[in-house]
Design a protein around this motif. Sequence first.
Motif, PDB file in Angstrom:
ATOM      1  N   ALA A   1      30.806  37.852  39.331  1.00 17.71           N
ATOM      2  CA  ALA A   1      31.265  37.167  38.121  1.00 17.71           C
ATOM      3  C   ALA A   1      32.792  37.157  38.128  1.00 17.71           C
ATOM      4  O   ALA A   1      33.416  37.955  38.793  1.00 17.71           O
ATOM      5  CB  ALA A   1      30.780  37.896  36.871  1.00 17.71           C
ATOM      6  N   ALA A   2      33.385  36.222  37.399  1.00 19.91           N
ATOM      7  CA  ALA A   2      34.853  36.140  37.424  1.00 19.91           C
ATOM      8  C   ALA A   2      35.373  35.725  36.058  1.00 19.91           C
ATOM      9  O   ALA A   2      34.630  35.216  35.229  1.00 19.91           O
ATOM     10  CB  ALA A   2      35.306  35.169  38.490  1.00 19.91           C
TER      11      ALA A   2
ATOM     12  N   LEU B   1      46.445  38.343  32.239  1.00 16.43           N
ATOM     13  CA  LEU B   1      45.728  37.416  33.110  1.00 16.43           C
ATOM     14  C   LEU B   1      45.585  38.008  34.510  1.00 16.43           C
ATOM     15  O   LEU B   1      44.546  37.874  35.152  1.00 16.43           O
ATOM     16  CB  LEU B   1      46.466  36.069  33.170  1.00 16.43           C
ATOM     17  CG  LEU B   1      46.489  35.291  31.849  1.00 16.43           C
ATOM     18  CD1 LEU B   1      47.337  34.022  31.983  1.00 16.43           C
ATOM     19  CD2 LEU B   1      45.072  34.925  31.390  1.00 16.43           C
ATOM     20  N   ALA B   2      46.647  38.691  34.954  1.00 19.20           N
ATOM     21  CA  ALA B   2      46.612  39.274  36.297  1.00 19.20           C
ATOM     22  C   ALA B   2      45.522  40.344  36.398  1.00 19.20           C
ATOM     23  O   ALA B   2      44.761  40.374  37.374  1.00 19.20           O
ATOM     24  CB  ALA B   2      47.977  39.875  36.644  1.00 19.20           C
ATOM     25  N   VAL B   3      45.438  41.209  35.393  1.00 21.14           N
ATOM     26  CA  VAL B   3      44.407  42.250  35.422  1.00 21.14           C
ATOM     27  C   VAL B   3      43.027  41.599  35.460  1.00 21.14           C
ATOM     28  O   VAL B   3      42.152  42.003  36.230  1.00 21.14           O
ATOM     29  CB  VAL B   3      44.528  43.200  34.216  1.00 21.14           C
ATOM     30  CG1 VAL B   3      43.322  44.130  34.128  1.00 21.14           C
ATOM     31  CG2 VAL B   3      45.811  44.025  34.313  1.00 21.14           C
TER      32      VAL B   3
ATOM     33  N   ALA C   1      42.265  40.371  38.869  1.00 19.65           N
ATOM     34  CA  ALA C   1      41.984  41.427  39.850  1.00 19.65           C
ATOM     35  C   ALA C   1      40.482  41.647  39.976  1.00 19.65           C
ATOM     36  O   ALA C   1      39.976  41.952  41.064  1.00 19.65           O
ATOM     37  CB  ALA C   1      42.680  42.723  39.447  1.00 19.65           C
ATOM     38  N   PHE C   2      39.766  41.466  38.869  1.00 18.65           N
ATOM     39  CA  PHE C   2      38.318  41.687  38.902  1.00 18.65           C
ATOM     40  C   PHE C   2      37.578  40.665  39.754  1.00 18.65           C
ATOM     41  O   PHE C   2      36.436  40.868  40.118  1.00 18.65           O
ATOM     42  CB  PHE C   2      37.755  41.688  37.478  1.00 18.65           C
ATOM     43  CG  PHE C   2      37.954  42.989  36.769  1.00 18.65           C
ATOM     44  CD1 PHE C   2      37.098  44.049  36.994  1.00 18.65           C
ATOM     45  CD2 PHE C   2      39.019  43.165  35.895  1.00 18.65           C
ATOM     46  CE1 PHE C   2      37.276  45.258  36.350  1.00 18.65           C
ATOM     47  CE2 PHE C   2      39.210  44.377  35.241  1.00 18.65           C
ATOM     48  CZ  PHE C   2      38.342  45.420  35.474  1.00 18.65           C
TER      49      PHE C   2
ATOM     50  N   GLU D   1      43.292  51.271  41.624  1.00 22.20           N
ATOM     51  CA  GLU D   1      43.002  50.204  42.588  1.00 22.20           C
ATOM     52  C   GLU D   1      43.513  48.870  42.080  1.00 22.20           C
ATOM     53  O   GLU D   1      44.054  48.064  42.842  1.00 22.20           O
ATOM     54  CB  GLU D   1      41.493  50.118  42.860  1.00 22.20           C
ATOM     55  CG  GLU D   1      41.013  51.128  43.894  1.00 22.20           C
ATOM     56  CD  GLU D   1      39.496  51.292  43.893  1.00 22.20           C
ATOM     57  OE1 GLU D   1      39.004  52.180  44.600  1.00 22.20           O
ATOM     58  OE2 GLU D   1      38.799  50.540  43.163  1.00 22.20           O
ATOM     59  N   ILE D   2      43.336  48.623  40.806  1.00 23.19           N
ATOM     60  CA  ILE D   2      43.833  47.374  40.220  1.00 23.19           C
ATOM     61  C   ILE D   2      45.351  47.334  40.356  1.00 23.19           C
ATOM     62  O   ILE D   2      45.936  46.329  40.740  1.00 23.19           O
ATOM     63  CB  ILE D   2      43.420  47.264  38.735  1.00 23.19           C
ATOM     64  CG1 ILE D   2      41.901  47.157  38.632  1.00 23.19           C
ATOM     65  CG2 ILE D   2      44.100  46.073  38.072  1.00 23.19           C
ATOM     66  CD1 ILE D   2      41.374  47.219  37.202  1.00 23.19           C
ATOM     67  N   PHE D   3      45.978  48.471  40.053  1.00 23.53           N
ATOM     68  CA  PHE D   3      47.433  48.579  40.153  1.00 23.53           C
ATOM     69  C   PHE D   3      47.908  48.259  41.568  1.00 23.53           C
ATOM     70  O   PHE D   3      48.786  47.418  41.764  1.00 23.53           O
ATOM     71  CB  PHE D   3      47.848  49.999  39.763  1.00 23.53           C
ATOM     72  CG  PHE D   3      49.320  50.251  39.835  1.00 23.53           C
ATOM     73  CD1 PHE D   3      50.208  49.568  39.026  1.00 23.53           C
ATOM     74  CD2 PHE D   3      49.821  51.197  40.725  1.00 23.53           C
ATOM     75  CE1 PHE D   3      51.571  49.817  39.080  1.00 23.53           C
ATOM     76  CE2 PHE D   3      51.181  51.448  40.791  1.00 23.53           C
ATOM     77  CZ  PHE D   3      52.057  50.752  39.964  1.00 23.53           C
TER      78      PHE D   3
END
Lengths: 148, 148
Positions: free
Chosen positions: B2-3, B25-27, B30-31, B41-43
């Motif tokens: 999913a996105a 939006l960036a975070v 990342a998903f 990990e996201i960082f």
Amino acid sequence: MAAFSDERIARILKSRGLKVTPQRLAVAQAFTKLNHPTAEEIFRFLEKEHPYIGLATIYRTLKLFIKTGLVKELSFPNIGTRYDINLEPHINVVCVKCGAIEDVENEEINKIMRRFANDGYEIVGCRFEVSIYCDDCKARRLKRSRRR
Amino acid sequence: MAAFSDERIARILKSRGLKVTPQRLAVAQAFTKLNHPTAEEIFRFLEKEHPYIGLATIYRTLKLFIKTGLVKELSFPNIGTRYDINLEPHINVVCVKCGAIEDVENEEINKIMRRFANDGYEIVGCRFEVSIYCDDCKARRLKRSRRR
DNA sequence: GTTGCTGCAAATAATTTGCACTCTC
DNA sequence: GAGAGTGCAAATTATTTGCAGCAAC
């Protein structure tokens, strides 16, 4: 609630070449009175009768019990890490507000676990959980919103 | 997987009176690439293209997304806190060794959730999980034990 | 222009570890 | 008596918060 007798704990510890200490027996006994406690709760509970036990020992003992397969660790956001002596697959009904946890037996859960075992997975553990607001917290929330 | 489209995130944020920022939006983006990531990990993932984002912002944004109902938080012993964008009831098959998580749809789970809803519970969320050793870690463990 | 949002660094909370001493076996 | 287990304090890790500056609306 399920409980640990001193005899049972002693037998299990000995069978693994581990020493039977008053601290270990005390932590096990705490589970007889406390429901899905945190390490801190066990510490505070034992302070009364065993004022000498350090928090670090509680943590070490819990890790040991986990490795020995006596308890399982449940980490939660907001309500901290809880320890559960119910190792049978079951559903934890958790109040996200106050952290109260109720165990619920469920046949579907057993079906799921059987299916995974049949599929050849090497199963180490499981955790099933439904988050809710318990009746008390629901009532409290209602009262608070009326007050506005 | 999913996105989150920028449009969807922007719409949801605006509808709640929250600001649409590049960080948020960036975070969300990342998903699209990361599977049940940790905050760290996201960082690290975002560092490449958005070197200006601070770790504290990642944490704040994740908390915001949780409150907004966009992601859910899964705390684990050993493998840290993971964030999941799959909000549908499903089973997380988790490798206790490497932390790899695979989502599995399951009809029994839906049955359980329907039952709880019918029983009048105020359901906030759920979490179903089977811990295993994944094939990779099983193989690695075998190799290591042979080496002895 | 007004607030809310962010980055940074410092604070906090939870858990683990080093070490000298103690107790179980 | 040997070595595992413990208490205490210090260390570590993960997460949160205060505050000044910046950016979205």
